[in-house]
Design a protein around this motif. Structure first.
Motif, PDB file in Angstrom:
ATOM      1  N   ALA A  40       6.476   1.530 -11.110  1.00  0.00           N
ATOM      2  CA  ALA A  40       6.708   1.928  -9.710  1.00  0.00           C
ATOM      3  C   ALA A  40       5.569   2.820  -9.226  1.00  0.00           C
ATOM      4  CB  ALA A  40       8.033   2.670  -9.589  1.00  0.00           C
ATOM      5  N   LEU A  41       5.199   2.621  -7.987  1.00  0.00           N
ATOM      6  CA  LEU A  41       4.198   3.503  -7.389  1.00  0.00           C
ATOM      7  C   LEU A  41       4.790   4.899  -7.247  1.00  0.00           C
ATOM      8  CD1 LEU A  41       2.920   1.235  -4.479  1.00  0.00           C
ATOM      9  CD2 LEU A  41       1.799   1.709  -6.659  1.00  0.00           C
TER      10      LEU A  41
ATOM     11  N   GLY B 163       7.368   4.957  -1.085  1.00  0.00           N
ATOM     12  CA  GLY B 163       7.629   4.862  -2.513  1.00  0.00           C
ATOM     13  C   GLY B 163       8.043   3.455  -2.875  1.00  0.00           C
ATOM     14  N   GLU B 164       8.303   3.227  -4.168  1.00  0.00           N
ATOM     15  CA  GLU B 164       8.717   1.908  -4.627  1.00  0.00           C
ATOM     16  C   GLU B 164       9.717   2.073  -5.758  1.00  0.00           C
ATOM     17  OE1 GLU B 164       5.478  -0.749  -5.519  1.00  0.00           O
ATOM     18  OE2 GLU B 164       6.764  -2.046  -6.732  1.00  0.00           O
ATOM     19  N   THR B 165      10.817   1.341  -5.691  1.00  0.00           N
ATOM     20  CA  THR B 165      11.819   1.428  -6.758  1.00  0.00           C
ATOM     21  C   THR B 165      11.350   0.649  -7.979  1.00  0.00           C
ATOM     22  OG1 THR B 165      13.031  -0.579  -6.195  1.00  0.00           O
ATOM     23  CG2 THR B 165      13.617   1.418  -4.982  1.00  0.00           C
ATOM     24  N   ASP B 166      12.028   0.876  -9.104  1.00  0.00           N
ATOM     25  CA  ASP B 166      11.716   0.126 -10.319  1.00  0.00           C
ATOM     26  C   ASP B 166      11.860  -1.373 -10.090  1.00  0.00           C
ATOM     27  OD1 ASP B 166      11.316   2.516 -11.552  1.00  0.00           O
ATOM     28  OD2 ASP B 166      13.249   2.558 -12.579  1.00  0.00           O
TER      29      ASP B 166
ATOM     30  N   PHE C 209      10.091   1.567  -0.026  1.00  0.00           N
ATOM     31  CA  PHE C 209      10.929   2.340   0.879  1.00  0.00           C
ATOM     32  C   PHE C 209      10.081   3.467   1.447  1.00  0.00           C
ATOM     33  CE2 PHE C 209      11.456   4.139  -3.357  1.00  0.00           C
ATOM     34  CZ  PHE C 209      11.231   5.482  -3.146  1.00  0.00           C
TER      35      PHE C 209
END
Lengths: 342, 342, 342
Positions: free
Chosen positions: C2-3, C53-56, C61
């Motif tokens: 994830a980022l 952000g980024e989820t797993d 988002f």
């Protein structure tokens, strides 16, 4: 080859203790009286945004934006007085700034103050920030300045932004148009010289601002020795510009009410002396407004100790004397704490 | 070797749906009645600035500033209640914080709540954030805290910042000065212990706050097992501190008006239990204020699912029971949505 | 993988001169009259926060937050109208946005405007931003959109957030529930096509919004040639949606008071044409609201010169014609200055 436009962050914070005395309306006899301002905690936080870029032709441009929080309540709110941001373009032909920026008078004069204090207690009632006629209208100032060698030149304007039917035919009558500009616009010009002679620095500024029949002319001299001594002298002559002291809110929170006065200024003198050795700076600043109602005088003592990394201990004491105008008594105020620059 | 002073950014955002019931003034019979709060969209955004630096001597210093936006309207405004920023200096001799920071009572107690919910619905009417007497005056709290091994100690003060002529001779009479401080200052002390015994964590906090004839004493116990179970217990005893429920605006927007009550608290009990397994957390929290007018009780169920990268699904349900004080009926409220931390 | 969730900064600034004419209440004869708006300095600054952000699981988002400062006063204040932030989640199954985001109608239509002007003078009285029924309630819009190939589909809702006792039994009666949604919720749907055929770009959008007995249907067509010509056409049909022109503050600052009118719109037509060559863009935009009280028509001429690095010179002129409704006379306004994007 233009630099990428970007936004960077900075700011400051201060925490400490402030206290002293203040003149305040006594509602029983409807007069000002001196009351204690209890020693109390004080914090202040400010966050700044710096927006900057460069055109293909090599002009730099940008904006400075300020979010700040003051007072004992600790709330973080943008200030409401229009004193927050300005925008600029800068190149070989000079700099153009617009917004909450200094007019030409303020730009060329160096304020008679040295060192910093928590809650700015060294900005006493006799202190003059040299803002001249800035803020007469909406606080939207445009300033052009240009430097050549040791000399800087500045010109500024602030326009009355009220709709004005008398201006409707602005370009019909050249003479009337000039009258309108004189009545409705704050115009300023100024020149500044800064030089150094074998470790001895010298600066001088002369500025003028005018609108309608009000004007200010100000002279500023400053010098710094290699031994750490700095001195600044200001003299300003005013016509039809009042000094306002005191606030009257007339609201339920009578704590801060005062019976104010508003007297035309004859002239102002300001003087500051500082001595810096190692991490320590000690300074005194003095100022007096000669008004038609009497003299408003103040002085402050400032001591700073640099902790490094942007942090500094600051202590200040200030005394103000209002010549008993409107029963304003002498006040003493102090602060000490830590200032942090980011 | 001092670190460069810098400003960094963080924040959170949440979006989801909230709904339930609320007690509201019925103007026809001038009494509270239960009305539906329609299910509706909810967003909340918060941006935080962290200012930090280090002096040459190794003291760290900085400030935390909070800009936040709440409510259904989506407007981004700094909060107005003075709950936004604090400033700190930290070193080998402990930490000094000033501004919107926890008093000593709040600092040593762990709130009886586990997991998060959109719009904080799990902070029901029986929930106690342990803020004690913080905010009695201007919300400008100064706290000193120091840790040695598993123990932390804290002391805090919040000063009445109103000008007060009775204080004018603060240093003339030692006894009177002490009385003034007792009457005018919120003082707090607290101690906290945190230890771990073979995967079993245990914490305990004991705090006290006092001003005038009002005081609060609070005890907090918490434990966490290696198997993912967490439990928190709070008990607080109050003297001359009211619980305020309801708001009355008396303005044109009667939607949010209630007939409020304001009853002295005897004591408060809070309890939270949580179980975490993998990405899932389920929790319940319960609290009851025993007041002279009756009990105000609430409980909430919370479920969280961690999506990774700072995002989490959150669902919550809360029930509140007001003992029919001022005709306040029982309410049920819920929320679900996504929470994002940056 | 994830980022890392992060917060980045952007913004814009503009400075220049604006002036022209405005209809204003003449209190002597209680009618609107045309007055000059003196040429005056104008600055505008905006700072944007992008939280992302980024989820797993690969969902992205984030949130977009806007702090802005407008008007001549130069104060930097968050806007108060709830028009500042939105939050989103985005993945393979589409995008969900909530907060101050476009409803489905606005999302699929391309506004009939080309190029930019200082103080947005090209958004004249006949201009339509296609916001449709967005903002009918609290401005908290939720939109789902999904793209497949050249097509995009969107659906949106904005819920009445007032407590409403008639809704208390929402799930008791299905028919009544549907009626409630129709009365209380703004619903929107829309579809958009964008394609390119040998350097010739073409786009079309069709959207619909409805609440109670009010609705809007809008069609947008746009094309761009390889030779730098762009054209945009909008047509919207309205039922029971008023056009509001004029403001009446009824406060002490009578400068901005007008006798307003509020007339149901029949339909709106918008047209924009632009030509770009090298650093230069010239454009014209035209729009007319056909209302039951008469036509409100406007057009604007826009010229932009790209300085590179994010800076652009902008000049604009706009004319508005109010069909003499409420004695509103024709107005001419202009602006020129520099726009900077960061």
């Amino acid at each position: 080859f233009a630099l990428a436009a970007e936004v960077s962050l900075g700011g400051f914070a201060e925490m400490g203790v402030v206290g002293g005395e203040v003149n305040q309306l006594n509602e029983d006899d409807n007069a000002n009286e001196l009351v204690d301002r209890d020693g109390q905690f004080h914090t202040d936080v400010d966050v700044d945004f710096s927006l900057s870029g460069e055109t293909d032709g090599g002009l730099t441009f940008g904006a400075e934006v300020d979010l700040d929080s003051t007072q004992e309540g600790g709330a973080f709110v943008p200030s409401e007085g229009g004193d927050d941001s300005y925008i600029y373009v800068s190149g070989a032909y000079g700099n153009l700034s617009m917004g909450d920026t200094d007019g030409a008078l303020d730009f060329v004069m160096k304020e008679a103050i040295i060192g910093g204090t928590i809650d700015d207690v060294n900005e006493h009632a006799g202190y003059n920030g040299n803002s001249g006629l800035d803020g007469t209208y909406d606080g939207q100032v445009a300033r052009y300045d240009y430097s050549f060698g040791a000399f800087s030149f500045a010109a500024s304007a602030e326009i009355d932004d009220d709709s004005d039917s008398a201006d409707a035919d602005l370009f019909d009558d050249f003479e009337a148009a000039i009258d309108d500009i004189e009545d409705d616009t704050v115009l300023g010009v100024g020149v500044r010289y800064e030089g150094e002679f074998g470790g001895f620095g010298f600066g001088a500024g002369l500025g003028y601002q005018q609108t309608g029949d009000s004007d200010v002319i100000g002279l500023s001299l400053d010098m710094a020795t290699a031994g750490g001594i700095t001195a600044i002298l200001n003299y300003s002559d005013y016509d039809n510009v009042p000094l306002s002291v005191g606030t009257f809110d007339n609201d339920s929170d009578a704590e801060t009410d005062q019976i104010p006065f508003n007297a035309p200024i004859n002239d102002h003198i300001g003087l500051a002396l500082g001595y810096e050795v190692g991490a320590i700076l000690v300074a005194v600043n003095y100022g007096v407004y000669d008004t038609t109602a009497g003299d408003v005088t103040g002085y402050a003592l400032t001591a700073n100790y640099d902790l490094g990394g942007g942090a500094e201990l600051q202590a200040g004491y200030a005394h103000a004397d209002y010549d008993d105008i409107n029963d304003f008594e002498d006040t003493d105020n102090y602060s000490f704490g830590i200032r942090m620059n980011f």
